[in-house]
Scaffold this motif. Structure first.
Motif, short mmCIF file in Angstrom:
data_model
loop_
_atom_site.label_atom_id
_atom_site.label_comp_id
_atom_site.label_asym_id
_atom_site.label_seq_id
_atom_site.Cartn_x
_atom_site.Cartn_y
_atom_site.Cartn_z
N THR A 67 41.86 23.72 31.14
CA THR A 67 42.90 24.70 31.48
C THR A 67 42.59 26.05 30.87
N GLU A 68 42.21 26.07 29.60
CA GLU A 68 41.90 27.32 28.91
C GLU A 68 40.72 28.04 29.56
N VAL A 69 39.68 27.31 29.87
CA VAL A 69 38.48 27.92 30.46
C VAL A 69 38.79 28.48 31.85
N ILE A 70 39.48 27.70 32.67
CA ILE A 70 39.80 28.15 34.03
C ILE A 70 40.71 29.37 34.00
N GLN A 71 41.74 29.35 33.16
CA GLN A 71 42.64 30.50 33.07
C GLN A 71 41.91 31.73 32.55
N GLY A 72 41.05 31.55 31.58
CA GLY A 72 40.28 32.68 31.05
C GLY A 72 39.38 33.29 32.10
N ARG A 73 38.77 32.46 32.89
CA ARG A 73 37.88 32.97 33.94
C ARG A 73 38.66 33.65 35.05
N GLU A 74 39.86 33.16 35.34
CA GLU A 74 40.69 33.81 36.37
C GLU A 74 41.09 35.21 35.93
N MET A 75 41.33 35.40 34.65
CA MET A 75 41.74 36.71 34.14
C MET A 75 40.58 37.69 34.04
N GLN A 76 39.37 37.20 34.08
CA GLN A 76 38.20 38.06 33.93
C GLN A 76 37.56 38.40 35.27
N GLY A 77 38.23 38.08 36.35
CA GLY A 77 37.66 38.31 37.67
C GLY A 77 37.41 39.79 37.92
N ASP A 78 36.36 40.07 38.63
CA ASP A 78 36.05 41.45 39.01
C ASP A 78 36.79 41.77 40.30
N ALA A 79 37.32 42.96 40.38
CA ALA A 79 37.99 43.40 41.59
C ALA A 79 37.79 44.89 41.75
N CYS A 80 37.66 45.30 42.98
CA CYS A 80 37.62 46.72 43.27
C CYS A 80 38.15 46.93 44.68
N PHE A 81 38.51 48.14 44.95
CA PHE A 81 39.00 48.51 46.26
C PHE A 81 38.03 49.49 46.88
N ILE A 82 37.75 49.27 48.15
CA ILE A 82 36.83 50.15 48.86
C ILE A 82 37.65 51.17 49.64
N ASP A 83 37.38 52.41 49.37
CA ASP A 83 38.02 53.52 50.10
C ASP A 83 37.26 53.69 51.41
N PRO A 84 37.97 53.61 52.55
CA PRO A 84 37.27 53.75 53.83
C PRO A 84 36.50 55.06 53.97
N ASP A 85 36.96 56.10 53.28
CA ASP A 85 36.27 57.39 53.34
C ASP A 85 35.01 57.40 52.49
N HIS A 86 34.91 56.49 51.53
CA HIS A 86 33.75 56.41 50.64
C HIS A 86 33.36 54.93 50.49
N PRO A 87 32.79 54.31 51.52
CA PRO A 87 32.56 52.86 51.51
C PRO A 87 31.54 52.38 50.48
N GLY A 88 30.74 53.25 49.91
CA GLY A 88 29.76 52.83 48.93
C GLY A 88 30.26 52.89 47.51
N VAL A 89 31.56 53.21 47.33
CA VAL A 89 32.11 53.38 45.98
C VAL A 89 33.15 52.29 45.73
N CYS A 90 32.99 51.61 44.63
CA CYS A 90 33.96 50.60 44.23
C CYS A 90 34.93 51.24 43.24
N ALA A 91 36.20 51.25 43.61
CA ALA A 91 37.22 51.84 42.73
C ALA A 91 38.04 50.72 42.10
N LEU A 92 38.31 50.85 40.82
CA LEU A 92 39.13 49.86 40.14
C LEU A 92 40.57 50.00 40.59
N PRO A 93 41.30 48.87 40.65
CA PRO A 93 42.71 48.94 41.04
C PRO A 93 43.51 49.74 40.02
N LEU A 94 44.52 50.42 40.50
CA LEU A 94 45.39 51.21 39.62
C LEU A 94 46.49 50.36 39.06
#
Length: 96
Positions: free
Chosen positions: A69-96
């Motif tokens: 449980t500890e390992v799975i929850q820890g890994r879920e919290m460390q997930g990478d995420a970014c949002f792609i702006d359609p105007d700049h598709p090559g740039v990964c922006a972190l969520p606000l």
């Protein structure tokens, strides 16, 4: 470091070792002849995690459930995420 102390033929030790491998956890495996650093009266299989030693079947299963449980929850919290702006598709922006 997590250390599994085991006898050669033990289905419980097999289950524990498989769980460590499935969780991709660094661990050491010691054969039943390498028990010098375990407290007297410890039965196999046993797991040492830091200063704690687990060696009853109920204790080992509870430890493994809590660790999973500890390992799975820890890994879920460390997930990478970014949002792609359609105007700049090559740039990964972190969520606000």
């Amino acid at each position: 470091m997590i250390t599994l102390y085991r006898a050669a033929a033990s289905s419980l030790a097999d289950d524990i070792q498989a769980a460590f491998q499935d969780l991709v956890l660094a661990h050491a495996v010691m054969s039943d002849g390498d028990m010098a650093d375990l407290p007297d009266g410890t039965t196999l299989p046993a797991v040492r995690d830091g200063r704690y030693v687990y060696h009853t079947e109920a204790g080992l299963r509870a430890y493994l459930d809590a660790l999973t449980t500890e390992v799975i929850q820890g890994r879920e919290m460390q997930g990478d995420a970014c949002f792609i702006d359609p105007d700049h598709p090559g740039v990964c922006a972190l969520p606000l």
